[in-house]
Design a protein around this motif. Sequence first.
Motif, PDB file in Angstrom:
ATOM      1  N   PHE A 195       0.827  -1.203   0.000  1.00 15.66           N
ATOM      2  CA  PHE A 195       0.000   0.000   0.000  1.00 15.66           C
ATOM      3  C   PHE A 195       0.868   1.263   0.000  1.00 15.66           C
ATOM      4  O   PHE A 195       0.362   2.359   0.210  1.00 15.66           O
ATOM      5  N   VAL A 213      -6.867   1.182  -3.388  1.00 19.72           N
ATOM      6  CA  VAL A 213      -8.079   1.526  -2.630  1.00 19.72           C
ATOM      7  C   VAL A 213      -9.295   1.557  -3.546  1.00 19.72           C
ATOM      8  O   VAL A 213     -10.360   1.012  -3.227  1.00 19.72           O
ATOM      9  N   ILE A 216     -10.386  -2.026  -4.789  1.00 21.09           N
ATOM     10  CA  ILE A 216     -11.113  -2.772  -3.757  1.00 21.09           C
ATOM     11  C   ILE A 216     -12.540  -2.246  -3.622  1.00 21.09           C
ATOM     12  O   ILE A 216     -13.505  -3.019  -3.554  1.00 21.09           O
ATOM     13  N   LYS A 217     -12.689  -0.920  -3.606  1.00 22.51           N
ATOM     14  CA  LYS A 217     -14.026  -0.320  -3.486  1.00 22.51           C
ATOM     15  C   LYS A 217     -14.909  -0.706  -4.667  1.00 22.51           C
ATOM     16  O   LYS A 217     -16.083  -1.056  -4.494  1.00 22.51           O
ATOM     17  N   ARG A 220     -15.971  -4.392  -4.359  1.00 19.12           N
ATOM     18  CA  ARG A 220     -16.983  -4.549  -3.314  1.00 19.12           C
ATOM     19  C   ARG A 220     -18.344  -4.037  -3.793  1.00 19.12           C
ATOM     20  O   ARG A 220     -19.377  -4.682  -3.604  1.00 19.12           O
ATOM     21  N   LYS A 249      -3.557  -2.323   6.605  1.00 19.38           N
ATOM     22  CA  LYS A 249      -4.434  -1.635   5.654  1.00 19.38           C
ATOM     23  C   LYS A 249      -5.287  -2.627   4.862  1.00 19.38           C
ATOM     24  O   LYS A 249      -6.440  -2.332   4.530  1.00 19.38           O
ATOM     25  N   ALA A 250      -4.733  -3.798   4.573  1.00 21.24           N
ATOM     26  CA  ALA A 250      -5.520  -4.828   3.892  1.00 21.24           C
ATOM     27  C   ALA A 250      -6.670  -5.282   4.782  1.00 21.24           C
ATOM     28  O   ALA A 250      -7.806  -5.461   4.323  1.00 21.24           O
ATOM     29  N   GLU A 252      -8.063  -3.501   7.217  1.00 20.85           N
ATOM     30  CA  GLU A 252      -8.995  -2.379   7.347  1.00 20.85           C
ATOM     31  C   GLU A 252      -9.863  -2.189   6.106  1.00 20.85           C
ATOM     32  O   GLU A 252     -10.970  -1.654   6.188  1.00 20.85           O
ATOM     33  N   SER A 253      -9.373  -2.645   4.951  1.00 13.85           N
ATOM     34  CA  SER A 253     -10.147  -2.517   3.711  1.00 13.85           C
ATOM     35  C   SER A 253     -11.268  -3.547   3.624  1.00 13.85           C
ATOM     36  O   SER A 253     -12.103  -3.488   2.721  1.00 13.85           O
TER      37      SER A 253
END
Length: 477
Positions: A195, A213, A216-217, A220, A249-250, A252-253
């Motif tokens: 990251f 980021v 991933i968003k 999802r 961070k992974a 938290e994502s």
Amino acid sequence: MEIQKAIIEAKKILAELPVRRLKAQGFTVDRIHENPEAARYFLMFAEWKNMTAEEIFGSLDTATAKETQVYIDFPFCNKLCDFCAFYGIVPVNAKEVSGYFRNLKAEIKILKKVYFARGFKADALEFGGGTPTFLPLGLLKEITKFILDELPFLRKHEFNFEASPETLVGKLGIKKLEFLKSAGANRMSIGIQSFDDRILKSNNRPHSAEDVVEAIKNSRRLGFERINADLMLGIYGQSVEDFLDSVKKAVESGIDIIELYTMRYFDTKEYVSLKRRLNEGRGFLSPAEILTARIAADCILRNCGYFSSNGRTYEKSGGKYGFYAAYYEGNFKGKNTLGIGRKSNSNIYPWQYANYRNLTKYQDALKEGKLPIGAGAFFSEKARMAKLLTGMFQLPQEIDYLRLRGRFERQWVVDFDKLMDTFLSLGVIRRKNDKFEKTYTGFLFIEEILKHIYELAVTPFGAGSLFLGEKQAVQRA
């Protein structure tokens, strides 16, 4: 768990590990050169010889082929990362890309006749590479539709694809995700690696942390339930804290599956630029730091509700899926794996074979109407047992060694009996009723366990291995 707290805990665990005893038994606890997992892909590498399709497909073990894992190789990438040895190709032009997939279709048509026409079914599909999502949307649609139409799949099958973050952002990235979702893709693996923009740039990655980021968003938002994130440990310019920050961070994502890969240097021509950096003696973590980071990451992930059975892949505990990927579960259980495309490897018992890595040789064979098989080998009974035993070590279930050894004649199991006794004495496994399970030490050093099992059955795979009479190692950078 905070990063510094995890590091302190990792150092305590490391101090208690039986490092001296492990080293005395040939366990390399500080490995950064060579890759003990290589045998997972090249089990019979040193025994391979030139083979024909007639030899292989003329005598298959039909009992193992009813359900087959299918791997499709998409070899093209936007750029080549410094740490990668998967023989990716940065295409010269669109013609090179379209030409490859024209030949891939020809290979599928041949395999449909010589393999799937016997009633075999595919129960898992993996798009790997390379970067499958690097393709233009139109070509991605065309080749995906062709594969799904031509190959006979079981009604419920896994469809996984690999992706790089920069290919999943913006309007075009969303369109690719929408298409793959509509085509039935139900698992995706994103090559995040880090990251940290500085580290990504230093290792020639084609994406930014912002791309990660957004990718991933987008995934999802479009309803992908099973998202796998790959993170690299030990790459150039990375500190222990840098790596653990990416792990956090992974988490938290909201990533479902987090896969940790340790950078391995292998003395071949693909790693010449990396060798120069290593020879400079700076910019890389020491073996002790890598092991500390690995243990600290395990502490963080377990504290956040993740579970791992193979020492590398973590998934959220209590999920509705039994294992992180049907494709790999089938491989570990000894199902047939059929690789299609340049450099693909296949385990279709009792054979293992590989397609040509050279793109020209691959395409020339198919133009002649032949399967592009470069080399292969027959699975000995001892190699087959090694394959199944290493699979047991990577699955979440207890290791039912007695049941496995009962499938083979005594001459093939004697050496494995001795090795299991050695594992017990080293404390990497323990008895649980009439079965075995890995200890935490065994979990941490599972790659070395696998290496010891494989090397009982096949010629050890290393920098000096010969392949079709040629040494693979490069003597000078």
